[in-house]
Design an enzyme around this catalytic site. Structure first.
Site, PDB file in Angstrom:
ATOM      1  N   CYS A 189     -25.404  62.410 -72.175  1.00  0.00           N
ATOM      2  CA  CYS A 189     -25.330  61.037 -71.658  1.00  0.00           C
ATOM      3  C   CYS A 189     -26.271  60.069 -72.375  1.00  0.00           C
ATOM      4  CB  CYS A 189     -25.639  61.014 -70.170  1.00  0.00           C
ATOM      5  SG  CYS A 189     -24.431  61.883 -69.169  1.00  0.00           S
ATOM      6  N   HIS A 231     -19.526  54.380 -66.833  1.00  0.00           N
ATOM      7  CA  HIS A 231     -20.436  55.139 -67.704  1.00  0.00           C
ATOM      8  C   HIS A 231     -19.614  55.868 -68.768  1.00  0.00           C
ATOM      9  CE1 HIS A 231     -23.435  57.851 -69.121  1.00  0.00           C
ATOM     10  NE2 HIS A 231     -23.488  58.691 -68.097  1.00  0.00           N
ATOM     11  N   CYS A 254     -30.883  59.500 -67.556  1.00  0.00           N
ATOM     12  CA  CYS A 254     -30.870  60.933 -67.316  1.00  0.00           C
ATOM     13  C   CYS A 254     -29.825  61.575 -68.217  1.00  0.00           C
ATOM     14  CB  CYS A 254     -30.590  61.240 -65.851  1.00  0.00           C
ATOM     15  SG  CYS A 254     -28.993  60.632 -65.244  1.00  0.00           S
TER      16      CYS A 254
END
Length: 397
Positions: free
Chosen positions: A104, A353, A383
């Site tokens: 991510c 996202h 994160c």
């Protein structure tokens, strides 16, 4: 980077270049099975590159490298999409490119790597960013099972959703607290959109859908009418009712999109007549427990501030990726930062996202918001799966 000798043996004083963000732009984020359903990921990846060229008037050969994050680099996102994106943009064969995967955090890591290259004097003009087409290349398509040897060192393998639930347990976070963050994210996105705060950040995309030409101009995932009462009715995503707190409404949206930043040395920006938006002050990456896995933004923030000799009070704006609302809530509790300064234009719960692009998009949001408001400093943190965190500090130029 220049080496200056102070006269003593084997002693060097290193003077590093400054890395600046000249411009930053992204596509709208299309919802899963939305307007980008028939758009190839390579075409989507090329869109912000061409927007940067048009906005800043450079020739393709000016760009020394393209660094693109992509979390699922298989199938249509395989074959090194960082190299293919400038080729698909019509830039010929002169611009090299590389794809990286820090899960991510990939898009933010791409920008951090570009800044490090500029600071070290290895390059002067780079593009960094990322892409993820989560409709055409679903999350997890690249495999999700580690070797048995992994379990010789770690007792358990959890999902990110379960990690978010354990963070909520550890911090005593309630569903209503997390739903309040989620609803506020939607409200903030709506206010920002209505006030035109995204106008300079988003480039419209002309594409085809079901054989018809369409122009995508706006993020498709936000639900600006969302309130806490609506969220309270949604079923949980990762645990049985009464045992968890996360559901689709307080977790990040699955979307398709790409983003790119033009990152240069200050000297190169001056030479080309570009006015930088922000300077990249410091970067950081950390590893944390892979079971809860999503606590990375907390030590990443602490470390990057320490490296920059700054404190939370020195930062005007924050972006903390809303992978799950508990990640943001835990970060707020640990850092003492004010929610009023965090994700001021909405976050991933609202706009989504797109894994490989999100980190670049967070930096894009901060650079534009610093310029819009005249504030001085900003920090982005994310994160990352399997227990990592990444952070970047910007200052307005």
């Amino acid at each position: 980077m220049h080496n200056f000798y102070d006269g003593s043996r084997n002693t060097q004083v290193h003077v590093m270049n400054s890395a600046v963000i000249v411009d930053a732009v992204r596509t709208p984020f299309g919802k899963r099975d939305g307007s980008f359903s028939d758009t190839h990921p390579q075409d989507l990846a090329a869109e912000p590159l061409e927007a940067l060229r048009e906005r800043n008037g450079f020739e393709p050969e000016t760009i020394e490298d393209v660094i693109y994050g992509c979390v699922t680099p298989v199938d249509e996102q395989g074959l090194n999409i960082g190299r293919l994106a400038p080729m698909v943009a019509g830039w010929g064969d002169v611009v090299p490119g590389v794809q990286l995967n820090r899960m991510c955090g990939s898009g933010q890591q791409a920008a951090n790597f570009a800044a490090a290259n500029v600071m070290a004097g290895q390059h002067d003009i780079l593009i960094a960013g990322g892409v993820e087409h989560m409709t055409r290349v679903p999350m997890g398509s690249d495999g999700d099972a580690p070797t048995d040897t992994y379990f010789e060192y770690f007792d358990e393998l959890t999902t990110q959703g379960e990690g978010a639930e354990r963070i909520a347990e550890n911090y005593g976070l309630t569903r209503s607290e997390l739903d309040e963050i989620a609803a506020d994210s939607q409200r903030r996105w709506k206010r920002a959109w209505d006030e035109g705060r995204y106008d300079d950040q988003i480039t419209p995309v002309e594409t085809e859908l079901d054989g018809e030409e369409v122009v995508v101009e706006q993020d498709e995932h936000p639900r600006p009418g969302t309130d806490e009462e609506t969220l309270a009715e949604l079923p949980l995503s990762f645990r049985e009712e009464g045992e968890g707190v996360h559901h689709p409404g307080n977790s990040s949206g699955i979307v398709d999109g790409s983003c790119a930043l033009l990152i240069t040395s200050e000297a190169a920006a001056e030479e080309h007549g570009w006015e930088p938006m922000a300077r990249i002050v410091q970067t950081e990456v950390v590893g944390v427990d892979p079971v809860t896995m999503l606590r990375g933004p907390i030590p990443a923030t602490e470390n990057v501030l320490e490296k920059a000799d700054m404190s939370v009070g020195d930062i005007d704006l924050f972006e903390v990726n809303e992978a799950f609302a508990s990640v943001v809530a835990a970060w707020l509790e640990e850092t003492g930062a004010s929610w009023e300064d965090v994700n001021v234009n909405g976050g991933a719960i609202a706009h989504g996202h797109p894994l490989g692009a999100t980190g670049a998009m967070l930096l894009t949001k901060l650079a534009h918001e610093l310029e819009r408001t005249g504030q001085d400093t900003a920090l982005s943190t994310m994160c990352i799966g399997f227990g990592q965190g990444v952070a970047t500090i910007l200052e307005r130029v």
